[in-house]
Design an enzyme around this catalytic site. Structure first.
Site, PDB file in Angstrom:
ATOM      1  N   LYS A  13      35.009  58.156  53.979  1.00 52.16           N
ATOM      2  CA  LYS A  13      36.345  58.429  54.322  1.00 52.16           C
ATOM      3  C   LYS A  13      35.913  59.451  55.614  1.00 52.16           C
ATOM      4  CE  LYS A  13      39.148  58.248  52.336  1.00 52.16           C
ATOM      5  NZ  LYS A  13      39.347  58.335  50.857  1.00 52.16           N
ATOM      6  N   ARG A  88      48.101  57.538  50.693  1.00 48.15           N
ATOM      7  CA  ARG A  88      47.684  57.391  49.584  1.00 48.15           C
ATOM      8  C   ARG A  88      48.030  56.893  48.212  1.00 48.15           C
ATOM      9  NH1 ARG A  88      42.998  61.092  50.120  1.00 48.15           N
ATOM     10  NH2 ARG A  88      42.434  62.373  48.579  1.00 48.15           N
ATOM     11  N   ARG A 127      27.111  65.330  45.377  1.00 46.50           N
ATOM     12  CA  ARG A 127      27.608  66.239  46.719  1.00 46.50           C
ATOM     13  C   ARG A 127      27.115  67.218  46.626  1.00 46.50           C
ATOM     14  NH1 ARG A 127      32.747  63.296  49.281  1.00 46.50           N
ATOM     15  NH2 ARG A 127      33.476  64.836  48.140  1.00 46.50           N
ATOM     16  N   ARG A 160      32.014  70.673  44.815  1.00 42.53           N
ATOM     17  CA  ARG A 160      33.559  71.019  45.459  1.00 42.53           C
ATOM     18  C   ARG A 160      33.899  71.331  43.788  1.00 42.53           C
ATOM     19  NH1 ARG A 160      35.578  66.753  49.903  1.00 42.53           N
ATOM     20  NH2 ARG A 160      37.574  66.278  48.197  1.00 42.53           N
ATOM     21  N   ARG A 171      39.569  61.542  39.431  1.00 44.77           N
ATOM     22  CA  ARG A 171      41.060  60.840  41.031  1.00 44.77           C
ATOM     23  C   ARG A 171      40.374  59.913  40.920  1.00 44.77           C
ATOM     24  NH1 ARG A 171      36.438  64.222  44.567  1.00 44.77           N
ATOM     25  NH2 ARG A 171      36.930  63.112  45.766  1.00 44.77           N
TER      26      ARG A 171
END
Ligand code: AMP
Length: 216
Positions: A13, A88, A127, A160, A171
């Site tokens: 996104k 969300r 990531r 992260r 998540r």
């Protein structure tokens, strides 16, 4: 164009939001980015948001909604915007409709970036972000030439907190429970356009631009 971008964490996104917003010349409003900027800046909002973000939970609606309300009231959002990461959940979607009503505006379209569960897990766990310039690398798909060092600025790369495996799983649970129903909400009001967000980044952008152009 007033656009909402939805899709699971790891759908790309943030990356697509940059390209799409640039293509249609509209400001990109990312609630995750605004929260992260507040965390780095050590603001009260940042301190509050951090504990939810680190746990992979949603920041409470009243905090998030107020932040978005302020942002959408700014001048640059009058002629259009791209919302990345908001709404969300269905309650936030209702709030967004209310905010837009007050401003005399309406959403043009909602773009859903579709990606399979297993692919999302692979993307998120690989990531790595540069501490210095913020560039995002991927150990598998876009690896830096030296592990843990940014090729752009030689900054140190880190994972992260919310990309750590246990948090990624959480998540995704939060997404399934709270955010996926949003897709049905927008589909039932005929505002949803979906594309497959797999393959090279440029191909996904091309697909997105083609799907959105009729609404511009
Ligand atoms: P993102 O960069 O969009 O993945 O957002 C990172 C984190 O910021 C999320 O895991 C949430 O903790 C928080 N966040 C971002 N957008 C929202 C939102 N609309 N509502 C609640 N929390 C959010």
């Amino acid at each position: 164009m007033r656009l909402v971008l939805v899709g699971p964490p790891g759908a790309g996104k943030g990356t697509q939001a940059e390209f799409i917003a640039a293509h249609f010349d509209i400001p990109k409003i990312s609630t995750g980015d605004i929260f992260r900027a507040n965390v780095s800046g050590g603001t009260d909002l940042g301190r509050l948001a951090k504990k939810y973000m680190d746990a992979g939970d949603l920041v409470p609606d009243e905090v998030t909604n107020a932040m978005v309300r302020d942002r959408l009231a700014q001048d640059d959002a009058r002629e259009g915007f791209l919302l990345d990461g908001f709404p969300r959940n269905v309650a936030q979607a209702g709030e967004l409709n209310g905010i837009l009503d007050e401003l005399g505006l309406a959403l043009s379209v909602v773009l859903d970036l579709e990606v399979e569960h297993a692919e999302v897990v692979k993307r998120l766990s690989g990531r790595r972000t540069c501490k210095k310039c913020g560039h995002v690398w991927h150990l598998q798909f876009d690896p830096p030439s030296t592990a843990d060092v940014c090729d752009r600025c030689a900054g140190e790369l880190y994972q992260r907190d919310d990309d750590k495996p246990a948090t990624v799983r959480h998540r995704l649970d939060v997404y399934a429970a709270q955010t996926a129903p949003l897709i049905d909400f927008y589909r039932s009001s005929d505002q949803l356009v979906a594309i497959e967000a797999i393959g090279p980044v440029e191909d996904v952008t091309e697909r997105a631009v083609a799907a959105l152009t009729p609404y511009a």
